[in-house]
Each structure stands twice: as structure tokens, then as C-alpha cells.
Design an enzyme around this catalytic site. Sequence first.
Site, PDB file in Angstrom:
ATOM      1  N   ARG A 312       0.807  -1.126   0.001  1.00 45.33           N
ATOM      2  CA  ARG A 312      -0.145   0.106  -0.202  1.00 45.33           C
ATOM      3  C   ARG A 312       0.937   1.159   0.182  1.00 45.33           C
ATOM      4  O   ARG A 312       0.492   2.340  -0.572  1.00 45.33           O
ATOM      5  CB  ARG A 312      -0.805  -0.019   1.143  1.00 45.33           C
ATOM      6  CG  ARG A 312      -2.031   0.921   1.131  1.00 45.33           C
ATOM      7  CD  ARG A 312      -3.103   0.952   2.063  1.00 45.33           C
ATOM      8  NE  ARG A 312      -4.107   0.112   1.671  1.00 45.33           N
ATOM      9  CZ  ARG A 312      -5.467   0.577   1.225  1.00 45.33           C
ATOM     10  NH1 ARG A 312      -5.466   1.901   0.523  1.00 45.33           N
ATOM     11  NH2 ARG A 312      -5.980  -0.460   0.777  1.00 45.33           N
ATOM     12  N   GLU A 714      -9.591   5.961   7.200  1.00 48.77           N
ATOM     13  CA  GLU A 714      -8.426   6.086   7.015  1.00 48.77           C
ATOM     14  C   GLU A 714      -7.998   7.455   6.342  1.00 48.77           C
ATOM     15  O   GLU A 714      -7.036   8.265   6.669  1.00 48.77           O
ATOM     16  CB  GLU A 714      -7.606   5.026   6.363  1.00 48.77           C
ATOM     17  CG  GLU A 714      -7.711   3.940   7.071  1.00 48.77           C
ATOM     18  CD  GLU A 714      -7.287   2.612   6.291  1.00 48.77           C
ATOM     19  OE1 GLU A 714      -6.173   2.142   6.426  1.00 48.77           O
ATOM     20  OE2 GLU A 714      -7.931   2.159   5.354  1.00 48.77           O
TER      21      GLU A 714
END
Lengths: 768, 472
Positions: A312, A714
Amino acid sequence: MSAVVGTSAVHDSAHLHVCGTARYLDDLPEPAGLLHAFIALSPHAHARISAMDLSAVATAPGVVAVMAAADVPGVNDVGPAMPGDPIFAPGLVEYHGQSIFAVAAGSIGAARRAAALAKIEYELLQPILTIDDAMAQQAFVLPSKTLRRGNPEAALAAAPHRLSGRLAMGGQEHFYLEGQAALAVPGEDGDIVVHGSTQHPTEVQHLTARALGLSDHAVVCQTRRMGGAFGGKESQASLVAVIAALLAQRTGRPVKLRLDRDDDMILTGKRHDFRVLYDVGFDGEGVVSAISFDFASRCGMSPDLSAAINDRAMFHADNAYFLEHALIVSHRCKTHTVSNTAFRGFGGPQGMVAIEHVMDAIARHLDLEPLLVRQRNFYGAAPRNVTPYGMRVEDNITSALVAKLAETADYATRRADVSAFNAAHLWRKRGIALTPVKFGISFTLTQMNQAGALVHVYTDGSVLLNHGGTEMGQGLNTKVAMIVADVFGLSLARVKITATTTEKVPNTSPTAASSGSDLNGRAAQVAAETIRDRLAGVASADFGVPAEQIRFMDGLVSGGGKSQSFVEIVRSAYRQRLSLSSTGFYRTPGLAYDAETMTGRPFFYFAYGAAVSEVEIDTLTGEYRLTRVDILHDCGRSLNPAIDIGQIEGGFVQGAGWLTTEELWWDERGRLRTHAPSTYKIPACGDVPADFRVALYHNENVEETVHRAKAVGEPPLMLAISVLHALRDAVASVGSGPVALDAPATPERVLMAIESRRSQVALAEAAE
Amino acid sequence: MTDARDSVSFLLGHAPREIRGADPTMTVLEWLRGKAGLCGTKEGCAEGDCGACTVVLAETVGAGLRYRAMNACILFLPALDGKQLITVEHLAERALHPVQQAMVTYHASQCGFCTPGFVMAMFAAAHTAPVVDRGAVDTLLAGNLCRCTGYRSIADATLDVCAAPVDDQFTEAEATTLAVLAALPKGPLALRHGGRRFWAPDSLATLAALVEAYPEAVILAGGTDVVLWVTKQFRELDAVIAIGGVAELRELTTDGGVLRIGAGVCYTDAMAVLAGLHPALGELVRRIGSVQVRNSGTIGGNIANGSPIGDMPPALMALGARLVLRRGVVTRELPIEDFFLAYRHTALAPGEFIERMDIPILLEGAVLAVNKVSKRPDQDISAVCGAFMVVIADGWVADIRIAYGGMAGVPARAPAAEQALLGRPWNEATIRGAMAAIEEDFSPLSDMRASAAYRATVARNLLLKLYLDHAA
Ligand SMILES: Cc1cc2nc3c(=O)[nH]c(=O)nc-3n(C[C@H](O)[C@H](O)[C@H](O)COP(=O)(O)OP(=O)(O)OC[C@H]3O[C@@H](n4cnc5c(N)ncnc54)[C@H](O)[C@@H]3O)c2cc1C
Ligand code: FES
Ligand code: FES
């Protein structure tokens, strides 16, 4: 439209929170015969256990059981994705604070005192503690990965301007206010129920079964709520739960294991710290043509979730910018420190910090306004709309959103004000920065993008709902209840969500990757719609109109000019022997990602946002204040604006903490010395500016998510990168040369960055 | 001590309670969550830093009740004696308390774990000073950590509900509460638990006699250092002598140009007077710990603790404070800088204790500056704390006192830097000289709070700042 969805309904536990009646793990009524467990931690970072004598522990007053590696009936490992995380060190110790053995006793005091009686001999080994050490020794927990597009080497060589450099950023402790805790209760026939404070009940269930040598169906894991988690209770909750379960199995008595704050901070993983090397080519306007990134992260002693986290980071090394030729290399370093783990953003923040640093460096190199350089590099129309991993950015709103924020936040005027202030003040300096966020939504491990739910309608018309997600404060249960209430046209009060349990919804994914409401909300909606369709059938027969014309609203079911209360229709359905219960299942459509080549479409969609931060620093001490923040953030069509704003504000402040005052400090022996709030400083109220303006950007999700909303857990954390850049901006107002400011930008780092830019002599001269 | 009581009496909410035989070093938090079965009060750190365990103690002051927020995790049980303990469970009666309602209305809870602590901090504030602006909110809530909300919603709720004193069931019941508190047993405590002894004398003479008779006993003032020995280091304290019940030690008087602060005066009670002495002192005290910590912590404890990073000693050295120490019936005086002998080693003789601090009032024309430098502005421990008192006469340095915390094993004066300034013209060259001289005075250490290089640089720069701020 909906009477419920889109409103700012309060958190379904708010009235319990404020009264102290919301139950957390340690508040559960204690079952008779309860034992308390304590984990003995390794005093060394890297060592071999040459001898271990626990007899004095076992015979100490109050002690009922002691367990170490050899006593685990099943598999001595709680690694989530791959093995490597022993429950008890099997002979080799790989970090200071690693679990060695556990004691169950009548009280926590007795267990702790007994543990001190262990006689363990260690043969000390040389530990690898830092990223640089690990790189020098080529010590990795996983193979390095490379993502490549175009011809970066040639494009770099051909670029009119080229800059290279290094930056570093620290890790972060989750500091959920409720520490890790679990309560394991043995049942009949060897079954066991584990109450956990976990984001991943299914994993706790599976790992418990594996460690205890049971089948999954013999273990239930249940979680009502967590007192915060932030990724820290995704894989990290397992160890505590499994040890409680092991001791419960061994003793036949209920066992509670709650880590105190210091042990929690020492024993459990944190956000990965990164060091980044970059080499970037760009033109005179600051437009990037090629970039090469070399990421190295400190994974600690085991892989844990580091594969996906570092992936990620690579996927977010573009943030909102088109990088035509790119080479992104990622090293997953092995160190003899705690295994780093999931933390809100899951590697994304580290990737973004890297690219934002590069944007800032380009602007300062060319003496251009940093915002302008950022804007010039934003994703745009084809062909400038494809990410390095080959995904088309379809709903790109960055330019419009940033333009709007720059206007509402008065960026240009304030930039001039900052310059004027700096010209007029000797040792106080200000800085301002705007940074964007583009964050990919979906688990990058495609199989995890699935969810289940279970809905029951009772004959009084009340609805009970379970889904696979867990409530950690993010308001997931409230949102999912709103979605279900909307399906039935009921008020929110008629829908109740109870504890998440593996008995009701099996094989769930963790509540993580911001996916909670997208996945579980949709699964619950599907379940509710199944029941609603049955009810619509009943009403359709009663009212003599086609089922498609039946409406559920305000507690009424109507069609063809007729209506009945929801309860009446439910009762009719019951009399007709129709099922008033249904499961629901959802899997995210459209994902097509090749993990080998790291290309394709790992994300369903992107969430966007941007923030402007302004700071004032004291150039004599490095102390600073965040004076104003403006945020514009995209939640798609918000399911609950109040909850979403809460996520944005909370995420931003948490991100600001990561990049400013939250410093993890290990000594030369690999011992974490910042293991309590007295030394590890998360933001306090006074660190948040009074002038804090947060707005939602109105933008329906182009993808068909539940109510066209977007995930919000997030992405806002990364809005705080603007704080780091405002600090860089302020530092840059002093002296000359590169801005050598790594994160966390503690007052110390700010001062040292300033000191390296100029000697203080000039300042005092100016005072004369 | 004859006639001493062997049990602790207090009000739990509105119900009188008596605790006998319990471990006097058990914390109020352990008692609430364990013995009393009241789990609304949370444990987030067990060291006074997070505020999740905030409770309110009400006590009779003058004709009324005074409400103060406390961290239950760093309060030994006997601290409850004679007081009313109010926890989050006591607030909602038929409906939510206004403070609770405000937290709901403003969406100010997410995971909710910190919420009871915030509610109680706000409840105490709603019964004391009105909270008028965000600065006041920041000060009020510095000791309550929330990891979820980002505080904005909590601050808004606080500004709304704490803007004016609330009327609630506690104000309504005030007369009754005062009467019940008055009826609670009074007098000194002598508690026993196994081999453990705990005394809480109520006069200076008995205190002095006890300390002399049991020189090994731990003296307990606010306990904001001592209780952590138990909750964090798991130390067993065999004998404890609490000074909180001694009225003479809570006196605060001004006498002939000298401010006398008894060793038992908590920060909160000293704050206004110190701020009156000089605003820099008020600001320093405001940044020590949090409301909860200042409601129990004392300046005497800060000094006696002997820590190199205590915040009061440098300021008191700059002011030229003197300590009055007592052993039995004998007292002696000591300039505060002579109190600190070596790392965590003080001039206190066995059987001796601090009775009070005498602080000379600042001379007309004297400049005082105190700079606490820490990672986080609020509720943090200093990396460096510098305090400066300078008298400039006709452009010359006529008097100077410089002291630092965090620069050595003890808080200490900076003689070389002072020497470089005294009797010299107040100009940049002189300041530069003093900055260079700091290196002779100190060689600081690196630790998790700061590197040696940072400490040294800040120590120098604070002198420069003093000069830049007072160059005229
Ligand atoms: C969350 C938190 C934040 C804090 N923040 C700060 C801060 O910002 N700055 C700072 O300087 N400190 C800080 N402290 C430390 C502490 O609060 C102070 O040192 C405080 O002043 C101690 O006073 P006390 O009354 O609580 O002392 P106690 O804990 O009761 O005692 C401390 C020591 O002094 C001794 N002692 C106490 N009174 C006497 C006496 N009269 N005679 C002889 N010996 C005595 C005790 O035996 C013990 O050794 C903090 C503590 C906590 C828990
Ligand atoms: S539990 Fe954190 S202050 Fe008491
Ligand atoms: S609401 Fe979770 S810590 Fe405050």
C-alpha cells in the site's frame, strides 16, 4: 429521500459512553472462579534461551497455571498472514518485550509477582535494530518488491532538472485508550468462548482453535466494542486472546488477560517507520517526468501484515500526482524489534509523505510556490490519468477540490500574510501548506473484500442486526443500523445492533481498510432487502398492487393508496409462515489485480481530500503551534455527516500527532523507552487549533457503493501531512539550503533543521 | 498517635461509606472498579497522564462545597477521607446530566473510553470557574487524552455547558451534603494492613514526631510521584505518612516581602498567588501536569522528589527561594540550590521534612523569565526548563540568577553564565559570552525526551531569547 440515511444521528452508544455504562472488555461482569493472567516479557532484543526453570513461578502463592512454548497443545504461532509470531518465544527471542511465558493466578498482582521468580538464562545475540542496520546486512522479513512503469532510468537522465535525497519518518503507537484485553470462558465439551477487544473476531477464533488444537466450530469470539483500535487490534489482538484461551483450556477456569499500558506499548506492534531515497526528474515548471523511489521499512521481527502494508505504501507513492515514468522499490526490513503492524492508512501515509516531500523539494529548488507545483502534477485527463500500477483514476476531483479549498481557506492572502509576518518578526516564524489526499479504497488482498450480515425482524416489528464488522468508535454500527432502518422505513430506534460474534456471521474480514460500512453496510442492506421483499409480497397481495409499488416509509407500508403499519405487515408475514430472518452477503465488484506484476485495479474507488495548515514556530527552541486548519474532504454522499466529520477531525489530529510530537525512542539495546503517555506524547486538546474548519465536499461516489457514500476511516489521517509541510515552510523562512526536517517533527527536529540553515549570529545582529 | 481512627470515611455519591482494613496503598481506581463494582471510571494508563480515570472530590471549604477533578489512578484510598467522591455513575438521575447531554449533542464521543473522564473533568469545571474561551478549555482538558475525536467536538461541548455554573442535583443537595460531611468522623488516621502502616496526622507536631520516629517511612503529599512507585514500579510501601491533613502545611501567607508556601499546598491553590508574583510563574504552574495533577500535587513534593526535571526548582532558584526544613522541634533554613546534592539525592536528613518554601517577592525592576521547553506544550515533562532573574541598571547587569532543569543530574544554577553577565553591559556581546559559558556549567545527557545537543542549544538560545525580549 431517506428519513434516516444522511442525517447526523448520534452514535448508538453515545448515551452509554457518557454515563460510563458502555461495557468494554474489562467491565464485563467477572465470571465465578476467574483467573488473571500475566505475560512475562523478554528483557533482551535478541537472545537464545539456554535454560528456563519456571518451577518457582508455578509454586508461588495464588498461581494456578504457567505456560510456555512447550505447553501449547496446537500451533505456537499467531501470525495473521504467514507464520512468524510465536505465542511464546520457542527458544529464540527476537525482540525486547516478546512474550516468554504466561501465568494465571487469583489476582494480577499474584501473577506478576510469581512471574518475577522465573529463572531464565539467555545467551545474548547481536540485535539488528535500525533500518540502516538491516539494509547493511540485507536482513528482510519478505522479499523486496519492485513496481515499474515506463522507462524511469532514461527519463531521469533526460530530465532538465534532477534532484535526489533521503527522508525518514517515524513509526507510531496506536495508543487506543482501552488497552488490549481478552476474557476466555471454557464451556462444555472443550468448547471455548473468547471475549476479545479485536477488530478481527474471525482471526481470533481461527488462531485460538489452531493454538488449542480445536476445530473452528469449538471456538466463539465475541466483541461488543473496542475503546479505540486504529489497526492496533487487527492482528495484535490475537496474542492476548489466544493466551487467555490457552490458560482457560489448561485450568478449566475463566481467564482474563489485560495488558497494562506499558506492557501493551512494549509488546504490541506499531506503524512502520520508513526511510526513503528518491531521485526525481522534472522540468522548469516543476512537472515531474520520472521518479525513482527506494523505500525501506522497519517490519520488526516477523512479517505480520507487512506485505500488504508495504504494497500500500508503494500504491500511494503517487498520492494525487501523475508519475509518468516510475520505479518504486520496497524493502521489508527485518529487525529485532516488535513486529510492526496495521495502523490507520496501512502504509499509505508513508508513501504519501514521501511524494509530498518530493513535491516540496522541487518547489523549493525551483523557488516556486509549493501549491503551484503540486497542482501542476495532479492527475488530469488521459493520458495523465493512469497510476503507476495501471489503474485509471476515473473520478478524479483533486483539482476542483483543491481549487475550492484554496479559495475558502484564503490560501493566497494568507501566504502573503505569512511572508509579511516573517519579514516583521525576528525569531517567530510562520508557515503554511496545502496538501492533497487521494486514497485507494479496498483491501489490496482481493479475497478480503467480502462481508456478511444477519437480520432478524421480530413480530413486534423491532429489528435485530448483526454484521461482520466491529465497532471501535468509528460509528459503524450506527451507520449500518441507519442503512437497515432505511430499507424498512423505520426509525433508528427500531433497529438494534448487538455484539459482533463469529456465531452469527462467519469467516469475516477484519474491520479495516476503511471498508467497514462499504462492506458490512451493503451486506446488511442485502439481508434487509431480502426480508423487505417478502414483506412487500405480503402487502402486495393485501393491497392488490404489484410488489414494486409497495413503499416502506415512516413505519408504514403503503401502495395503491392503502397502507398498514410495518408491525401489521410483519405479523401477516408471520401468520403466512414466511421467514423474517435473512443473511446478506456482499463482495466488492470490479476488482482485478495481479499481485505478481502489481498492476491492475486493486481499488474500487478513491477517496479525496485536502487540507491547509498554518503554524507558528519559535526558532530559538523549535517549539510550535498549529494555528489554523482548513479541510475539505470527500465522503461521497455522506451516510452521517456528524460521524464523518468526527472521523475527519480525529484522523487529522492523529496524523498530526504522528508527524509532530509522537516519537518512539529505542535505546541502544533495543528497548522502547517511550512506553507510556508520560513519555509518548499524543496530541492533547491544546494541540488542536481553535480555528479548525472542516467541510464535506459534495460528491456522489461514481461507483455503486451503499447510498453512494465513500469510506472515511483512514483517508483523513493523511490530511495531516499539511502540518509537516507548514512546519517545513516555516523552517524554510530562515536561512538557506535544503530543509532537513524528518518526521516526527518534534521541537528538537525543528530547531535542529533551523540551526543547520543558519547561525544565530545574524539574528542577534538584527536585534541591535 | 492516640485517638487516631483506623478507617476511612467518605461519601460515595450521596451514600456514606466506611472502609476498614483495606490496603491504604490501593488506588481509588482499583477500589472503584474492583471492590465497589463501579466500572464507569476507566483505566487508560494508571499513571495520571490520560484522565480516563477522572473522578471528582467535593469537600467543605468555608461555607460551601468545592469540587475538584482528580485522577483516581494516582490517589491512595485514604485521600477520600472526609470528602464526597463523585463518579460518572452518579451524574445521570432521571435524565442525562447537562454535561453528559452536551457530550451527546456535540457528537463528542466515538469509542467512548475517554468519555467518562472528560465528563467528570467538565462536571468539576461546571461547578467551579466558568470556562470562557478555548484557551481555558485547553487548560481544563490538558489532562484528558482522547485518541478518537480530535477534541474539537469536546471543546465545543465544554464551551457550551461550562460557560456558566450548572444547577444540578449536587447543588440542590448542597446543604445536606455539607451536613453529612460535617458529621463524618474527624481526626488523624492510623491505618494498618498486614505489616503495612499508614498515618495521616492532623497537626504539625504529630507529623514531626511521626517522621522522626519512622525515618524510613515514605512521606506522602499529593502522591503524584509516590503513587506511581506503586502503580508503575510495583513497589511495596511498608510505612507511609501523609501530610494532607496538616492544616499548618496548607498555609499560604505573605510576610515582610516574603511569600510563604506550606509544603502541603497543592499547585491549584498556589497558582493565583504565584501568578500574582509574576505572570511567568502563573504560566509555568499552568503547564505543570494538568488540572487533575495540580489538584493534588504540591510544590513541596516537586522539590523533595529531587528530580532533575522538576519544573519548580529552577524558577525558585531564580527567585532566590529558601526552604524551611523541620526535624522534630528543630527547623533549619536552606537556599533551595543547596538542597539538591546529586541525582535524586537531597539535603533532607533522616527524620526531616520540608515544612515550607519562602519566596522573596521580586524586586521592582527585576526581570523574570521562565521557559519550559517540552515536546508537547501541555502536560509534558520538560526537556529543558530555564529560569532567569535579571536586574539591569543603566544598561548594566546589576544582578543575575540563572537556573536550569534537565541539564544535569539535579536542577542547578549556571554560575559560569551568571559570572559572564554580572557587572557587564547588557548587550549582545555579553549575552554571547554567557551563551558560551553555559558549556562550562553543564554537559547534559541524551534520553527519550531530548538529545544532549538539543538541550545544550536550547539552554543557550533561552539566554538569547531573554536578551531579545529585554534588549531595550
Ligand atoms: C501526569 C503527571 C504530570 C506531571 N507533570 C509534571 C510537570 O509538568 N512538571 C513537574 O515538575 N512535575 C510533574 N509531575 C510530577 C509531580 O506531579 C510533581 O513532582 C509534584 O509536584 C509532586 O508533588 P506531590 O505532592 O504529588 O508529591 P508526592 O508524590 O506526594 O511526593 C513526591 C516526593 O516528595 C516527598 N515529599 C513530599 N512532600 C514532602 C515534604 N513535605 N517533605 C519531605 N518530603 C516530601 C515524597 O516522599 C516523595 O519522595 C507530573 C506527574 C504526573 C503524574
Ligand atoms: S488512568 Fe490514565 S490518568 Fe488515570
Ligand atoms: S472517544 Fe475514543 S478515546 Fe476519546
